[in-house]
Motif scaffolding. Structure first.
Motif, short mmCIF file in Angstrom:
data_model
loop_
_atom_site.label_atom_id
_atom_site.label_comp_id
_atom_site.label_asym_id
_atom_site.label_seq_id
_atom_site.Cartn_x
_atom_site.Cartn_y
_atom_site.Cartn_z
N HIS A 44 -5.47 6.36 -1.19
CA HIS A 44 -4.65 5.20 -1.54
C HIS A 44 -4.13 5.37 -2.96
CE1 HIS A 44 -5.58 2.66 2.01
NE2 HIS A 44 -6.66 3.43 2.05
N SER A 71 0.85 -1.20 0.00
CA SER A 71 0.00 0.00 0.00
C SER A 71 0.88 1.24 0.00
CB SER A 71 -0.93 0.02 1.22
OG SER A 71 -0.19 0.14 2.42
N GLU A 129 -3.16 0.47 -5.67
CA GLU A 129 -4.31 -0.42 -5.51
C GLU A 129 -3.99 -1.78 -6.12
OE1 GLU A 129 -7.04 0.18 -3.92
OE2 GLU A 129 -7.16 2.38 -3.74
N ASN A 157 -10.16 11.46 5.76
CA ASN A 157 -9.84 10.27 4.98
C ASN A 157 -8.45 10.35 4.38
OD1 ASN A 157 -12.51 9.27 5.41
ND2 ASN A 157 -13.24 10.52 3.72
N LYS A 158 -7.91 9.17 4.02
CA LYS A 158 -6.61 9.06 3.37
C LYS A 158 -6.82 8.64 1.92
CE LYS A 158 -4.49 7.71 7.75
NZ LYS A 158 -3.75 6.68 8.49
N ILE A 183 0.09 5.42 0.72
CA ILE A 183 -0.99 6.30 1.19
C ILE A 183 -0.51 7.74 1.24
CG2 ILE A 183 -2.48 6.83 3.15
CD1 ILE A 183 -2.30 3.82 3.86
N TRP A 184 -1.37 8.64 0.75
CA TRP A 184 -1.14 10.09 0.88
C TRP A 184 -2.27 10.66 1.72
CZ3 TRP A 184 -4.17 14.28 -0.96
CH2 TRP A 184 -3.57 15.55 -0.83
N ASN A 185 -1.91 11.51 2.66
CA ASN A 185 -2.96 12.13 3.46
C ASN A 185 -2.55 13.53 3.91
OD1 ASN A 185 -1.16 10.86 5.56
ND2 ASN A 185 -2.62 11.82 6.92
N GLY A 244 4.40 4.40 2.74
CA GLY A 244 4.26 3.14 2.01
C GLY A 244 4.59 1.96 2.90
#
Length: 295
Positions: A98, A85, A101, A95-96, A87-89, A129
């Motif tokens: 993704h 995975s 995928e 929410n984050k 992830i950017w937030n 990550g």
């Protein structure tokens, strides 16, 4: 008697030998310690086209390999497939996002995306990550968001509004919140106005008919808090005064089927929170209307 002593000696010797045998140290074979697998870190990083912007101004984020020389190669995106995975937030967001995928149809990665920040402030954005339960990617970028000083309402100047009321603009936030904002600005019958609208992505379009009964009140809370954070407390409220009469004295846009809830005033704009009536089985919607100061 000799036989007796001899037999006794044998017994003593046997017991002594047995005792000595029991006290011999037992060698325990030590199990080798499991070999620790070294964690492999990946030099994936964030880049942004502008680290200082105004509210509602689009920011473009990019995902890069900070040591690669083949960025932009058609197959370069495959390097991200090794991650479970990515992830950017945005710090403080609900929410984050993704970026990587994995599903039955294959593998996908988002390497570039736009984002709009609605309120002024410093926003720290993170890239994280993971692979086999370990964090193997870690980066962050700070974006400074300002309120433009030369604008009349949000990012608009009244002098710039010269076209008919058709300019509808949505401002993406990549579902970091449950909702997004949009604006409609322009001239209607010679009247300049700007509308700020709120849409819940999960209940957009026809899905709004099945929205929870309290969703409009959630939208009202978001809009009131937002306008208050930008321009201070309201000047008039339907809870304490006849806001309809005040609206008619300050605004030129006909209300039609809408109710006035609150009114704010700034040196260059009057701002109203209005509520649309329930129609076609859809819950009522709240929106914000701004006009220039005429008097």
């Amino acid at each position: 008697m000799k036989f007796f002593y001899s037999l006794l000696s044998v017994l003593i010797l046997t017991v002594a030998c047995s005792k000595n045998t029991l006290e011999l140290p037992v060698e325990v074979e030590e199990s080798p310690e499991p070999e620790q697998k070294e964690i492999e870190y990946f030099p994936f990083a964030l880049r942004v086209d502008n680290i200082e912007v105004d509210i509602f101004q689009a920011v473009t984020f990019k995902l890069i390999d900070s040591v690669a020389k083949d960025e932009g190669n058609f197959f370069s995106f495959l390097k991200y497939k090794v991650l479970d995975s990515l992830i950017w937030n945005v710090e403080g967001a609900t929410n984050k996002v993704h970026l990587v995928e994995h599903d039955e149809s294959g593998f996908g990665v988002k390497t570039e995306w736009g984002h709009n920040f609605y309120a002024p402030g410093e926003y720290k954005t993170y890239l994280k990550g993971y692979r086999e339960g370990n964090q193997v990617v870690n980066d962050s970028i700070l974006v400074l968001v300002n309120t433009p000083k030369d604008k009349d309402f949000l990012q608009f100047s009244w002098s710039e509004i010269v076209a008919p009321l058709t300019a509808h603009i949505g401002y993406v936030n990549n579902n970091t919140e449950e909702y997004h904002f949009s604006t409609v600005s322009g001239l209607r019958d010679g009247i300049k106005s700007i509308s700020l609208n709120l849409f819940y992505d999960k209940y957009n379009g026809e899905a709004y008919k099945s929205a929870p009964a309290d969703l409009p009140e959630q939208a009202r809370t978001v809009l009131v808090n937002y306008i208050t954070s930008m321009y201070g407390p309201e000047k008039y409220s339907s809870e304490s005064v006849d806001v309809l009469s005040i609206y008619k004295a300050l605004f030129l846009t006909p209300l039609l089927d809408k109710e006035v809830v609150k009114i704010w005033s700034t040196p260059t704009a009057n701002i109203a929170l209005v509520k649309g009536l329930i129609e076609y089985g859809r819950p009522a919607r709240y929106s914000v209307l701004a006009e220039p100061i005429y008097k």
